[in-house]
Design an enzyme around this catalytic site. Structure first.
Site, mmCIF file in Angstrom:
data_model
loop_
_atom_site.group_PDB
_atom_site.id
_atom_site.type_symbol
_atom_site.label_atom_id
_atom_site.label_comp_id
_atom_site.label_asym_id
_atom_site.label_seq_id
_atom_site.Cartn_x
_atom_site.Cartn_y
_atom_site.Cartn_z
ATOM 1 N N HIS A 3 0.863 -1.186 0.000
ATOM 2 C CA HIS A 3 0.000 0.000 0.000
ATOM 3 C C HIS A 3 0.899 1.236 0.000
ATOM 4 O O HIS A 3 2.109 1.131 0.240
ATOM 5 C CB HIS A 3 -0.875 -0.006 1.253
ATOM 6 C CG HIS A 3 -2.071 -0.915 1.155
ATOM 7 N ND1 HIS A 3 -3.054 -0.958 2.118
ATOM 8 C CD2 HIS A 3 -2.436 -1.786 0.183
ATOM 9 C CE1 HIS A 3 -3.982 -1.827 1.755
ATOM 10 N NE2 HIS A 3 -3.640 -2.350 0.595
ATOM 11 N N GLU A 55 1.294 3.709 2.110
ATOM 12 C CA GLU A 55 1.984 3.971 3.379
ATOM 13 C C GLU A 55 3.111 2.969 3.598
ATOM 14 O O GLU A 55 4.200 3.317 4.074
ATOM 15 C CB GLU A 55 0.998 3.880 4.551
ATOM 16 C CG GLU A 55 -0.164 4.859 4.466
ATOM 17 C CD GLU A 55 -1.395 4.245 3.779
ATOM 18 O OE1 GLU A 55 -1.235 3.502 2.788
ATOM 19 O OE2 GLU A 55 -2.519 4.530 4.232
ATOM 20 N N CYS A 99 -1.954 -0.730 7.309
ATOM 21 C CA CYS A 99 -1.102 0.457 7.424
ATOM 22 C C CYS A 99 -1.241 1.078 8.814
ATOM 23 O O CYS A 99 -0.265 1.568 9.381
ATOM 24 C CB CYS A 99 -1.437 1.447 6.317
ATOM 25 S SG CYS A 99 -1.157 0.731 4.667
ATOM 26 N N CYS A 131 -5.804 1.919 5.948
ATOM 27 C CA CYS A 131 -6.453 0.634 6.223
ATOM 28 C C CYS A 131 -5.877 0.016 7.491
ATOM 29 O O CYS A 131 -4.946 0.541 8.098
ATOM 30 C CB CYS A 131 -6.231 -0.308 5.036
ATOM 31 S SG CYS A 131 -4.570 -1.026 5.001
ATOM 32 N N SER A 153 -7.506 7.553 3.851
ATOM 33 C CA SER A 153 -7.603 7.044 5.219
ATOM 34 C C SER A 153 -6.941 5.665 5.326
ATOM 35 O O SER A 153 -7.243 4.771 4.536
ATOM 36 C CB SER A 153 -9.091 6.960 5.584
ATOM 37 O OG SER A 153 -9.260 6.602 6.924
HETATM 38 ZN ZN LIG Z 1 -3.130 0.267 3.713
#
Ligand SMILES: [Zn+2]
Length: 145
Positions: free
Chosen positions: A50, A52, A82, A79, A77
């Site tokens: 992802h 991040e 992360c 998940c 936002s």
């Molecule tokens: Zn994530």
């Protein structure tokens, strides 16, 4: 626009241009970007990269003292995965582009004392809603659905 959120948006756009999911992130310490990245699940066939996670990965190994004085910026936002990484390393603040397309684990972050700053960026919302309309299967895979 905050220069660091702008950098995260630039990362998201770079990911989109590569055929990936338009989510970008930067890790900032002492007023400088020490890691930047974007969602690269499609590009690398990775289940975990992802935005991040990619920013953290690209920052490399850092001592706890650095994470504890860093801010992570993300266009969407975060998940649960992360959020887990943010909590694990004790990053005290998350700046989020938007949470209309997807509401991550903001309540969990807050409950653990992490400061959240919501930018509520129209540009971030547009990027995600366009992407979700165009490639719903890729998006659903990203959030485990
Ligand atoms: Zn994530």
């Amino acid at each position: 626009m905050d220069e660091f959120m702008q950098a995260a948006i630039d990362e998201a756009k770079a990911g989109l241009a590569q055929g990936g999911i338009p989510i970008g992130s930067v890790l900032v310490h002492d007023g400088k970007i020490i890691g930047r990245g974007h969602n690269r699940r499609v590009q690398t066939g990775s289940p975990t990269l992802h935005g991040e996670m990619d920013a953290l990965e690209n920052a490399g190994r850092q001592p706890a003292s650095v994470y504890k004085k860093s801010v992570i910026y993300t266009t969407l936002s975060p998940c649960s995965m992360c959020t887990g990484a943010i909590l694990l390393y004790g990053i005290p603040k998350v700046v989020i582009g938007e949470n209309h397309s997807f509401m991550g684990e903001e309540a969990l972050l807050k409950s653990k004392g992490v400061e959240i700053q919501m930018v509520d960026s129209d540009e971030c919302k547009q990027m995600m809603s366009d992407f979700m309309a165009e490639k719903p299967e890729l998006w659903n895979e990203d959030i485990g659905e």
